[in-house]
Write an enzyme that holds these catalytic residues in place. Structure first.
Site, PDB file in Angstrom:
ATOM      1  N   ARG A   1      -5.958  10.012  -0.916  1.00 58.66           N
ATOM      2  CA  ARG A   1      -5.780  10.524  -2.093  1.00 58.66           C
ATOM      3  C   ARG A   1      -6.867  10.529  -3.081  1.00 58.66           C
ATOM      4  O   ARG A   1      -7.129  11.226  -3.915  1.00 58.66           O
ATOM      5  CB  ARG A   1      -4.733   9.389  -2.700  1.00 58.66           C
TER       6      ARG A   1
ATOM      7  N   HIS B   1       0.769  -1.150  -0.024  1.00 59.07           N
ATOM      8  CA  HIS B   1       0.018  -0.098   0.087  1.00 59.07           C
ATOM      9  C   HIS B   1       0.931   1.169   0.053  1.00 59.07           C
ATOM     10  O   HIS B   1       1.916   1.276   1.001  1.00 59.07           O
ATOM     11  CB  HIS B   1      -0.780   0.057   1.236  1.00 59.07           C
TER      12      HIS B   1
END
Lengths: 273, 250, 665
Positions: C273, C257
Site C-alpha cells: 500500500r 494487520h
C-alpha cells in the site's frame, strides 16, 4: 627429509600460504578436457572421411604421415601425435580421478543421490563417471595401438582391423563412451566457467545436438569401415593405394608417385592384383 | 470430491537407536489450499504426536522446513498438496545431522560454515560514527548485493549437491554464494587473495563439480550457477596472476 | 544437574536479543543466547516492508526529523506510548540504520533524477536530489507524514537479521539452539537466570546470569488467524507472568494487520500500500477513501483493519468457501516494480495462491499481527519489579507502541531497543553490586520443580488433548478478542478460556518420550498460552473504552479521562484462572504531545481533565521559543527533557542532507 615433507605429513602445511595446487589442478583438468574433446571431434571428422571415399581417407592419413610435404610417409609422426594425446589423456585421467567416488560408500551415496533427485545434470555426471572409467581402458588400448602400429591406418588397414580382427564392438563402445563423455564434459566446462554466456537450456540443447550429430556420424563411419572390411576380408593385410588423386592435390604428392594420367605405373597393377 | 493422499514418512529418532529407520505410511484427506505445513501438523495432531519436523514462518521466508519431498529438497511450507501425486515420500534432508524424523540440524552446520568462511562484512572501520550520513552506494550495486543476500540457509543446495554428499567438508553453494555476496559488496575490504584463502581449494570453489542441482532447487532462485562460475574464474585468475610470486597471498 | 553460568542470559535469538547480546559483548561481558530455533530463522526475518528512521533522504522525506517521527509514533499509539521512550527511540533509529549499513545491510538506495511512482492511485513523477544519490532510500508507510521507511526490497527483516546475526557470529557470541526457557530463577525481587530445556534431548538445566533478557517476540499464536510464525507463542511473556512478581503491560493491545493473505493469514507487506497498492471490495471498488479521505489506505493499521471489517460487515466482502475477504490490488505498480521491490510478495502469491500479483488481485483480510503488550519495563528495559530482568523488542512493553504500533516501527524497535537496553544491561553488569554468587541451591530447586512438573505431565492419564485445547483457545481468541470487541463476547470468551485453563490441568500425553516430544511441549505451552489469553481477555474486558487497536463496540470512544493508563497484569496465584490487574497512569502534565485527534480515525475522544492545561502550556513554550528564535532541539528540551535517559553514546544529533552536523564533539 625436507621441511615441506613434514609439514605436509603433519597437516600443518595448510597453515601458512594457501596452496595454489587446487586452482591449477582445476584449470588443468578443464584445459586437458577441452583439448581432448576438441581433438576427438577433429579426429572424428578425419576418420569419417571414409564416407567420402577411400581416396579421401587415404589422403588424410597420408597427410598426417607427412606424405604431402615431407616427400614420403612417416607413420612415426602419427605415433608422435598419439604419444602427445596419450600424455594429455593420462593427465586428464589423473586430474579427473580426483573427482571420482573414492570408495564404494561414496559411490553408493552418489548413486542413491542421483536416483532420488532425478536431476538431469547430476545423472549426466554419473554417466561421465561411467564413460570416463571405461575410457581408462578403451582409450588406452586404442592409443597404444596407434602408438605402436601407426602404419596400420588406412582405408583397408583400418577396415581389416575393425572387421577381420573383430574389433568393431570395441570401437562401438568407445564411440559411445567418447561422444557422451566429451559432449557432457564440454557442456559442463561451459557452465563451470560461465562461458559462453548462453542460457543453460540452450547450452544443453546444443550439447545434445552435437552429441547426436557425432554419434550419427560415428556410427555411419563405423558401418562404412565394417562394410569395407567385410568386402575386403579375403584380401586381409593388403594396403590401399589410390590410382590417382584429385587434380588439385597432385602437385603436393611426391614426384613420380602419381604421374599424369593416363599412364599407369606397372607396380600399381601388381599391388591391386 | 475429497482426495486421499498417502505420505510415506521416513521415521528415525537417534535418541531411540533400537528402532531402525523405516518408512511409515499416513493417509490424509487433502483440503483446499493445503500445504505440507498444514498436512504434517494435521498428521501430528490427529494421527501421530511423535512425528518430528520443523516449521517456523510457514511462509517460505525462514528456511526451516526444507526436506526431501519425493527425493528432492524443497521447502515443505511452500509445497501445495494439490500439486503432489497421490502417494508421496517425505524424508529428512541428507548431509545434515539428523535430529529425528524430518528434523535436521541445519543451524549448527550453517554456523560452522559462517565461522569457517568468516561470512560477515569486513569493513575498513569497525566503529562508524552513526550520527553521520551513511556511506553512499549506487542503487544497482545495492540491489545486486541484496539479490545474493536473499539466501535463507535452508540447506536445500547442500542436500542436493553431489559433491557435498561425497565430500562432507565441501562448503556448498550456500558458502560460495555468501562469499560472492561479500565480494560484490563494495564495503567489504577483502580482496581476491583473501577470498582465495577461504575458498581456493577442493573444499571450496574448486571442489564444485558443476552438477548445478543447487541452482535448480534453490527456493529463493539465487543465481548460484553464474555466481559460482564467476568465483571460479576470479579465483583461478588470482592463482595465475600470482604465479611465480613466492610471497604469501596476504 | 547441569548449570551454565554467564554474565548475560538472552532468551530469544531474534533481532532484539542478538543486538542486545552484541551490545553487552562490545562492553566486555559474556552473553549466552537461548533460541528455540537457529537465530536466523527467527520471526524477525518475516518483517518485509521496512524500518522507520527519519533519515530524510528521499524527496518525499525531505524535512523529516525526529520530531515528526515522534509525533507519528505517539499519534499511532493513540497516546498510549511512553513519550520519553518514543523520544529515545526516534533519536536512535537513524543511528541504528546507519550502524546496520556499516555492518553490511543491503539497504535499497536512491538514484538521483526522475522516477515514476504511484501515489493515491495516480502515476506521479518524483525527482530525487542529486546530493541524495546513493543514500539509503525510504518508502511510504501507513500513519506517517513523511516517507520514512528504510528498506531492502521487501526482505528488510531477513536482511537485517542476517546482518546482525553475522555480527554476533563474528563476535563469537554463543547461541544454544533448540533450547527453551521454562521459568525464571528468582528470589527476593532479584532475577538470577532461567531454567532451560533442550528440545532435542529433553535435558533440563539452569542458566545463571547477572542479567536476564527476555527477547522472545510476540504471542500471535494465541489467535487462529495470525501472520506470526509458529514459534510466536508468547513464552517469554509467560516467563515473566509466571514469576507472579513481574507484570505484563497492555496485553489487550493486539494489532491486526490489514493485509494477511486469505485464508492462511500469511503477511503481505504494508509496503504494497505504501508503494501505491489499493484495497478493493467485491465490486472492485476502492473503498478506503470513503472512510478515511485523508490517509485512505495509509491510515494506521488499526484504523485500516477496522474499516475493512466494517466494510465486510456492510456486505461488501467477497464471498468464498472459507468466508469473506477483500482484495489488495497492486497490479498498477507494474511488473518491474513488483519484481524488484516486492519480491517476497510475488513469491508468496505464486506459492500459496498460485497467482501473479502483477496480473491479479490478492485476497486479503486482517489477521493478528503484533503484540503491543509485553513484559513491562522502565525506559532502561529493566522490570521495576524484578531486578536483573530485562526485556526488549516485541516481548517488552517499555512502552513505545501504546495501543497501536506503526508499520516499520517494529523492526526499528528491535535493533534500537537492543542498542539501548544492551548498554543499560552492560551498565548493570559493570556495577559491582550486581555481581552474583551463583545461587546453586535455588537453581537446583527450580530445576527440580520443572523436572517434577514435566514428569507428572508425562505420567498423567489426563483426558484432555493439548493440541485440541490450543485450537479451541485460538478459535475463541479470534472470535471474541479480535478487531471488534464487546462486553458480551469478551465475557463469554473469558469464561470459555477459564474453563480451558482448568481443563488444561488434566492433559494426557500418549508419547512418553522425555526428549523431543511435540505433545509434551504443546501440553506445557498451552497452559501458559491460556494464561496469556486470559490476560488479554481480562484486560480488554476491563478497559471500557476504545484506544488504538483495542476497539470496544460498546465503548467506541477513546476515554482519556478514565483510561489514559497502562494495564498491568500479574499472576500471583498459580491456581488462579484470572490475572490480577492494576493500572499505571500516564502523566499528561509531562507529555510533549498532549492527547488529541490522531489525524485519522474517529474524532470523538473524551478529554483528560489535564489535557487542556498541558496543551496551553505546550503552546506557550512553543511560541516563546519561536519568538526567541530557539532551534527545535532547545524547544524539545523545554517541552520534555529526555536526553539524560539515553546511554551517553547514543545522545548525539543525527546528520541529514538538510541538517548538517556542526563539528561538535
Amino acid at each position: 627429509m625436507s621441511e615441506s615433507v613434514f609439514l605436509a605429513e603433519t597437516d600443518l602445511a595448510a597453515r601458512g600460504v594457501p596452496s595454489r595446487y587446487p586452482a591449477w589442478l582445476d584449470v588443468l583438468q578443464s584445459a586437458t578436457g577441452l583439448f581432448l574433446a576438441l581433438f576427438m571431434w577433429g579426429h572424428m571428422f578425419f576418420v569419417a572421411s571414409i564416407l567420402l571415399g577411400k581416396t579421401a581417407m587415404w589422403s588424410i592419413t597420408r597427410l598426417f604421415e607427412g606424405y604431402f610435404f615431407l616427400g614420403a610417409s612417416y607413420p612415426r609422426l602419427v605415433s608422435g601425435v598419439a604419444a602427445c594425446v596419450f600424455l594429455v589423456f593420462v593427465a586428464h585421467a589423473l586430474l579427473a580421478a580426483r573427482k571420482f567416488p573414492l570408495s564404494y560408500r561414496q559411490y553408493r551415496v552418489m548413486r542413491a543421490h542421483t536416483r532420488a533427485m532425478r536431476h538431469e545434470d547430476s545423472t549426466l555426471w554419473m554417466w561421465q563417471i561411467y564413460t570416463g572409467f571405461s575410457l581408462f581402458f578403451l582409450a588406452s588400448a586404442h592409443l597404444y595401438q596407434m602408438l605402436v602400429w601407426p602404419q596400420n591406418i588406412g582405408p583397408y588397414a583400418s577396415s581389416d582391423r575393425i572387421w577381420s580382427d573383430g574389433l568393431w564392438p570395441f570401437y562401438l563402445l568407445m564411440l559411445l563412451a567418447v561422444e557422451l563423455h566429451g559432449g557432457i564434459g564440454l557442456y559442463r566446462l561451459c557452465v563451470k566457467w560461465g562461458w559462453p554466456r548462453l542460457s543453460r537450456g540452450l547450452l544443453k540443447k546444443l550439447k545434445w545436438a552435437l552429441t547426436a550429430f557425432f554419434l550419427t556420424l560415428g556410427i555411419l563411419t563405423l558401418a562404412a569401415y565394417m562394410k569395407i572390411g567385410y568386402e575386403h576380408r579375403l584380401n586381409y593385410g593388403e594396403r590401399y593405394h589410390p590410382d590417382t588423386l584429385p587434380q588439385w592435390l597432385l602437385p603436393f604428392a611426391p614426384s613420380g608417385e602419381f604421374s599424369d594420367p593416363p599412364a599407369l605405373p606397372p607396380a600399381a597393377e601388381g599391388k591391386e592384383a | 470430491m475429497s482426495r486421499q493422499v498417502i505420505f510415506n514418512i521416513l521415521r528415525y529418532n537417534p535418541q531411540l537407536p533400537n528402532v531402525t529407520p523405516h518408512l511409515q505410511r499416513y493417509l490424509l484427506e487433502a483440503a483446499d489450499g493445503m500445504t505440507l505445513f498444514i498436512a504434517l501438523n494435521e498428521i501430528r495432531e490427529h494421527q501421530d504426536a511423535t512425528l518430528q519436523f520443523d516449521f517456523v514462518c510457514r511462509a517460505g521466508i525462514c528456511g526451516s522446513c526444507a526436506m526431501l519431498i519425493n527425493g528432492r529438497p524443497r521447502l515443505a511450507c511452500r509445497t501445495l498438496v494439490a500439486d503432489l501425486p497421490d502417494e508421496n515420500t517425505l524424508a529428512p534432508l541428507p548431509f545434515f545431522e539428523l535430529i529425528g524424523d524430518l528434523s535436521v540440524n541445519t543451524g549448527k552446520w550453517m554456523r560452522g560454515m559462517s565461522e569457517r568462511l568468516s561470512v560477515w562484512l569486513h569493513a575498513q572501520e569497525m566503529e562508524v560514527d552513526t550520527r553521520r550520513i551513511e556511506e553512499r552506494m549506487d542503487a544497482e550495486t545495492a540491489e545486486a548485493v541484496y539479490e545474493l543476500d536473499r539466501c535463507v540457509e535452508c540447506g536445500c543446495c547442500v542436500a542436493a549437491c553431489g559433491t557435498a554428499r561425497m565430500r562432507p567438508d565441501f562448503v556448498g553453494a550456500v558458502g560460495l554464494g555468501k562469499i560472492a555476496r561479500f565480494r560484490a559488496d563494495p564495503r567489504d575490504m577483502r580482496e581476491d587473495a583473501d577470498f582465495y584463502e577461504l575458498i581456493g581449494d577442493d573444499t571450496g570453489v574448486f571442489g564444485c563439480m558443476s552438477l548445478l542441482a543447487c541452482h535448480d532447487v534453490c527456493p529463493k532462485t539465487l543465481p548460484l550457477q553464474t555466481q559460482i562460475a564467476f568465483l571460479r574464474r576470479k579465483m583461478a585468475a588470482q592463482t595465475i596472476k600470482s604465479a611465480g610470486k613466492k610471497t604469501s597471498l596476504r | 544437574m547441569k548449570t551454565v553460568i554467564t554474565d548475560v542470559l538472552v532468551i530469544g535469538g531474534g533481532l532484539a536479543g542478538l543486538r542486545a547480546a552484541i551490545g553487552v559483548r562490545n562492553r566486555g561481558h559474556e552473553a549466552l543466547v537461548l533460541s528455540l530455533v537457529p537465530p536466523k530463522r527467527s520471526h524477525s526475518s518475516a518483517a518485509q516492508g521496512g524500518m522507520q528512521a527519519s533519515l530524510a533522504n528521499v524527496i518525499r522525506g525531505q524535512g523529516d526529523c525526529e520530531d515528526i517521527h515522534f509525533e507519528d509514533t505517539v499519534r499511532g499509539s493513540d497516546w498510549g506510548a511512553d513519550q520519553i521512550v518514543a523520544r529515545m527511540f526516534v533519536n536512535t533509529a537513524p543511528k541504528a540504520v546507519r550502524e546496520l549499513a556499516a555492518w553490511g545491510m543491503p539497504w535499497s538506495r536512491i538514484t538521483a533524477g526522475d522516477r515514476e511512482v504511484i501515489i493515491n492511485g495516480q502515476k506521479t513523477t518524483l525527482t530525487e536530489r542529486q546530493d541524495a544519490h546513493g543514500l539509503i532510500a525510504q518508502r511510504d508507510f501507513g500513519g506517517t507524514k513523511k516517507w520514512r521507511t528504510c528498506y531492502a526490497s521487501d526482505g528488510t527483516g531477513h536482511a537485517m537479521l542476517f546482518t546482525v546475526s553475522d555480527q554476533a557470529i563474528r563476535r563469537g557470541i554463543a547461541v544454544r539452539e533448540r533450547v527453551e526457557a521454562l521459568s525464571l530463577i528468582h528470589e527476593g525481587g532479584r532475577c538470577y537466570g532461567a531454567v532451560a530445556r533442550d528440545l532435542v534431548t529433553g535435558e533440563i538445566f539452569s542458566c545463571l546470569a547477572k542479567a536476564t533478557v527476555i527477547a522472545t517476540g510476540g504471542a500471535g499464536r494465541l489467535y487462529r488467524v495470525t501472520t506470526n510464525a509458529v514459534i510466536c507463542e508468547g513464552m517469554g511473556h509467560a516467563l515473566a507472568l509466571e514469576t507472579g512478581v513481574a507484570p505484563l503491560g497492555n496485553m489487550e493491545a493486539v494489532q491486526f494487520h490489514p493485509t494477511g493473505i486469505f485464508p492462511a493469514g500469511i503477511l503481505v507487506t504494508e509496503g504494497c500500500r505504501g508503494d501505491g497498492g489499493v484495497l478493493r471490495d467485491a465490486e472492485g471498488r476502492r473503498f478506503m477513501p470513503d472512510y478515511e479521505p485523508e490517509k485512505k489506505e495509509l491510515a494506521s493499521r488499526d484504523v485500516v483493519s477496522r474499516r475493512m471489517e466494517e466494510h465486510i460487515r456492510k456486505g461488501n466482502g467477497v464471498a468464498s468457501r472459507f468466508g469473506e475477504h477483500l482484495w489488495l490490488d497492486i497490479t498498477q505498480l507494474g511488473r518491474r516494480h513488483i519484481e524488484h521491490n516486492l519480491r517476497e510478495v510475488k513469491e508468496i502469491c505464486e506459492s500459496f495462491l498460485g497467482i501473479d500479483p502483477a496480473e491479479k488481485w490478492i485476497p486479503v483480510r486482517p489477521a493478528q499481527h503484533y503484540t503491543m503488550g509485553g513484559v513491562r519495563t522502565k525506559y532502561t528495559g529493566e522490570s521495576p519489579w524484578l531486578e536483573g530482568l530485562f526485556a526488549a523488542g516485541e516481548a517488552a512493553c517499555w512502552d513505545l507502541h501504546g495501543f497501536n504500533r506503526l508499520g516499520g516501527n517494529s523492526v526499528a524497535e528491535t535493533v534500537v531497543a537492543g542498542m539501548i537496553v544492551g548498554e543499560f544491561i552492560a551498565d548493570f553488569c559493570d556495577d559491582p553490586n550486581n555481581s552474583i554468587d551463583a545461587p546453586l541451591t535455588l537453581a537446583k530447586t527450580c530445576v527440580r520443580r520443572e523436572e517434577d512438573s514435566l514428569r507428572a505431565l508425562l505420567a498423567s492419564h489426563g483426558q484432555e488433548n493439548a493440541f485440541r485445547l490450543c485450537a479451541e483457545m485460538q478459535e475463541i481468541m479470534t472470535r471474541c478478542m479480535g478487531i471488534f470487541r464487546h462486553a458480551d463476547g469478551l465475557q463469554d470468551g473469558m469464561h470459555h478460556l477459564q474453563r480451558l485453563l482448568q481443563r488444561s490441568r488434566d492433559i494426557g500425553i500418549s508419547g512418553k518420550s522425555w526428549g523431543s516430544n511435540s505433545e509434551l511441549v504443546a501440553a506445557y505451552r498451552v497452559r501458559r498460552m491460556l494464561k496469556l489469553a486470559l490476560t488479554i481477555a481480562h484486560g480488554a474486558y476491563q478497559r471500557t473504552e476504545s484506544r488504538g487497536a483495542h476497539f470496544r463496540e460498546d465503548f467506541p470512544q477513546r476515554n482519556d479521562r478514565e483510561w489514559l493508563k497502562r494495564t498491568l497484569a500479574f499472576w500471583p496465584e498459580e491456581e488462579a484462572t484470572l490475572p490480577t490487574l492494576s493500572y499505571e497512569s500516564l502523566d499528561v502534565t509531562k507529555m510533549e504531545l498532549p492527547p488529541g485527534w490522531r489525524g485519522y480515525g474517529a474524532k470523538n475522544h473524551i478529554e483528560h481533565p489535564e489535557t487542556e492545561a498541558r496543551q496551553f502550556a505546550v503552546e506557550r513554550i512553543r511560541s516563546h521559543a519561536q519568538t526567541q528564535g530557539k532551534d527545535r532541539f532547545t524547544l524539545q528540551e523545554q517541552l520534555m527533557p529526555y536526553l539524560e535517559c539515553l546511554p551517553a553514546n547514543l545522545r548525539g544529533k543525527n546528520e541529514r542532507l538538510d541538517e548538517p552536523l556542526e563539528n561538535e564533539e
